[in-house]
Design an enzyme around this catalytic site. Structure first.
Site, PDB file in Angstrom:
ATOM      1  N   LYS A  20       0.819  -1.223   0.000  1.00 27.97           N
ATOM      2  CA  LYS A  20       0.000   0.000   0.000  1.00 27.97           C
ATOM      3  C   LYS A  20       0.850   1.268   0.000  1.00 27.97           C
ATOM      4  O   LYS A  20       0.585   2.213  -0.719  1.00 27.97           O
ATOM      5  CB  LYS A  20      -0.888   0.023   1.259  1.00 27.97           C
ATOM      6  CG  LYS A  20      -2.122  -0.859   1.121  1.00 27.97           C
ATOM      7  CD  LYS A  20      -3.106  -0.623   2.241  1.00 27.97           C
ATOM      8  CE  LYS A  20      -2.493  -0.807   3.609  1.00 27.97           C
ATOM      9  NZ  LYS A  20      -3.413  -1.203   4.659  1.00 27.97           N
ATOM     10  N   HIS A 250      21.135  -1.450   4.258  1.00 35.03           N
ATOM     11  CA  HIS A 250      21.176  -0.107   3.665  1.00 35.03           C
ATOM     12  C   HIS A 250      22.558   0.568   3.827  1.00 35.03           C
ATOM     13  O   HIS A 250      23.135   1.038   2.861  1.00 35.03           O
ATOM     14  CB  HIS A 250      20.117   0.800   4.309  1.00 35.03           C
ATOM     15  CG  HIS A 250      18.715   0.267   4.222  1.00 35.03           C
ATOM     16  ND1 HIS A 250      18.272  -0.504   3.181  1.00 35.03           N
ATOM     17  CD2 HIS A 250      17.641   0.408   5.044  1.00 35.03           C
ATOM     18  CE1 HIS A 250      16.997  -0.814   3.357  1.00 35.03           C
ATOM     19  NE2 HIS A 250      16.594  -0.273   4.486  1.00 35.03           N
ATOM     20  N   ARG A 370      24.203  14.476   1.654  1.00 32.60           N
ATOM     21  CA  ARG A 370      22.983  14.249   2.427  1.00 32.60           C
ATOM     22  C   ARG A 370      21.976  13.494   1.560  1.00 32.60           C
ATOM     23  O   ARG A 370      21.494  14.016   0.556  1.00 32.60           O
ATOM     24  CB  ARG A 370      22.386  15.550   2.939  1.00 32.60           C
ATOM     25  CG  ARG A 370      21.368  15.235   4.048  1.00 32.60           C
ATOM     26  CD  ARG A 370      20.532  16.417   4.489  1.00 32.60           C
ATOM     27  NE  ARG A 370      21.328  17.575   4.776  1.00 32.60           N
ATOM     28  CZ  ARG A 370      21.066  18.787   4.277  1.00 32.60           C
ATOM     29  NH1 ARG A 370      20.035  18.986   3.482  1.00 32.60           N
ATOM     30  NH2 ARG A 370      21.831  19.806   4.584  1.00 32.60           N
TER      31      ARG A 370
END
Ligand code: BG6
Length: 484
Positions: A20, A250, A370
């Protein structure tokens, strides 16, 4: 491999959170931008609950547009929703998957293009515990059977196992059914704009080539912070902890891109070969180079055991034993319920030898990338303070994406990665040997944590994490600069 013909995208776990919040919105954005051809594509949701097509559309509808752009996208949205069909069934039943195959085949017949090939993309938005049974069912009942070409691919999400052994077991189970070029292991950090920029920065800029090594770089930090806690995901999170949730995948993927050698070409295999070499050069993590934390209040979640030692924060130092990086600490840091939400890469350069301006303590050169929020890169430099006196000050060369690329929208990681799976580009996906090498690095430490041999230190919500982590950074040679 034919790149035209019918395209069926099957989202398994269609009513779950991942589908979703990430998968369907990414598909809608691709559709809206013209990357999914309505003459070819059909989307199927598959899950256990017995709902109708219309009910699935209603469930996801609210996640596809926000109030600001709802009217502008209304027409595309209603066309997109019509492309979605729902099939219900269990994750281990022949009967359900036969029905799914029938639905896909009907679509293929209705959308036959001149080539008549069939492309089937299975997106497993499911818990990994059902990956083996679902993969078996797909293989047995739902793969592309067209004589006229096409393909079957499957997309899986982390967590790929809990440690080296369980990950290898999972890889073998899926590997027995599908070939590596059919398996797309998503790490969504590889789809982020500034992560994708990393190789360009490093290898297309003469400036960095001679500097990117142990002679010039003092330390590298890769940092992830969130300003909220586990929020209703306590049960899942407690089994995994921050190292498995963020660092082993990650942050380690980002580390590979910062540390790898130049690949011989941009071919996915050449890039992934270099990433694997980095991972294989990491030496075992020492307990004294780890600080774990757990935010106060974490155990108030009723699904978390009262005596949980699961870290919600960790700082670990990785050391890469090769010619380029020997002696340079790579500091990986991640935390939930911290003071801010931010992810960045911070390359700190060494001091200038012969400090004639006596400006050393103003701070070192730093190159900061960043990743989010507000994508940016900046380089901290020492310059002359404007004015009559000869004084120095730290300033920045600043490339902020919002200012520099006004009006350019940065794609969501999932959009890019799903498009790659359709195009058959595996560059930004994790290869099996990469996954194995990543687990090899963290498994011994994770086992010690699971046994309670390395303890999590409590820290306040909304803080920087345990003070011990800052002390570890200092010990590793990181020189704190102003405002960080
Ligand atoms: C997921 C983690 O992989 O990444 C979550 O499971 C985390 O715990 C999320 O919140 C962060 O992703 P992003 O893109 O918001 O940095």
């Amino acid at each position: 491999v034919s790149e035209t013909g019918s395209l069926s995208i099957i989202v398994l776990g269609a009513s779950g959170d991942l589908a979703k919040k990430k998968t369907f919105p990414a598909l809608f954005n691709l559709y809206h931008q013209g990357f999914l051809n309505p003459d070819e594509v059909h989307i199927f949701g598959y899950a256990r609950s017995k709902i109708s097509d219309e009910e699935l559309r209603d469930k996801i509808h609210g996640y596809l547009v926000d109030e600001k752009n709802a009217s502008e996208k209304a027409e595309a949205l209603s066309k997109f929703l019509k492309l979605i069909k729902y099939v219900s069934g269990p994750y281990d039943s022949e009967e359900g998957f036969k029905r799914l195959d029938k639905a896909i085949s009907e679509h293929e017949i209705s959308k036959k293009t001149s080539e008549g090939s069939s492309r089937r993309l299975f997106y497993l938005a499911l818990p990994p515990s059902v990956y083996p049974s679902v993969s078996k069912m797909i293989k047995a009942w739902c793969t592309n059977k067209s004589d006229l070409g096409g393909w079957t691919r499957i997309v899986v999400e982390k967590p790929f196992g809990k440690d080296l052994e369980s990950a290898e077991q999972l890889s073998s189970q899926i590997g027995a059914l599908f070939d590596e070029p059919q398996i797309y292991r998503i790490d969504h950090y590889l789809g982020k704009e500034l992560v994708q920029n990393m190789l360009v920065l490093r290898f297309a800029n003469r400036l960095f080539l001679p500097l990117w090594n142990r002679d010039n770089i003092a330390n590298v930090q890769i940092v992830f912070r969130e300003d909220f806690g586990t929020e209703g995901r306590g049960g899942y999170f407690d089994e995994y902890g921050i190292i498995r949730d963020i660092i082993q995948n990650h942050l380690l993927q980002v580390l590979c891109l910062v540390a790898m050698e130049k690949p011989i070409s941009l071919k996915p295999e050449h890039i992934r070969d270099e990433k694997v070499k980095v991972l294989q050069s990491v030496i075992p993590i020492k307990d004294e180079e780890v600080v774990l934390g757990q935010y106060e209040g974490y155990r108030d979640d009723p699904t978390v055991p009262n005596d949980s030692n699961t870290p919600t924060f960790a700082t670990t130092i990785l050391r890469i034993d090769n010619e380029r990086w020997e002696g340079v600490p790579f500091i990986l840091k991640a935390g939930k319920a911290m003071s801010s939400k931010k992810a960045d890469i911070r390359i700190q350069f060494k001091d200038v030898p012969g400090d004639i301006f006596k400006c050393q303590n103003q701070g070192r050169n730093e190159f900061v990338i960043r990743l989010q929020p507000s994508e940016a890169m900046y380089m901290k430099l020492t310059v002359k303070q404007p004015g009559l006196e000869m004084q120095t000050v730290q300033s920045e060369l600043d490339l902020s994406y919002k200012q520099r690329y006004q009006g350019v929208s940065i794609p969501e990681a999932y959009e890019r990665l799903i498009l790659d799976t359709i195009r058959g580009d595996q560059q930004h996906f994790v290869r099996r040997d990469e996954l194995k090498a990543a687990w090899e690095i963290f498994t011994p430490l994770l086992h010690r944590i699971d046994k309670g041999e390395v303890k999590s230190i409590p820290y306040k919500q909304g803080s920087r994490g345990p003070a011990e982590a800052d002390q570890l950074l200092k010990k590793a040679g990181y020189m704190q600069t102003h405002g960080y």
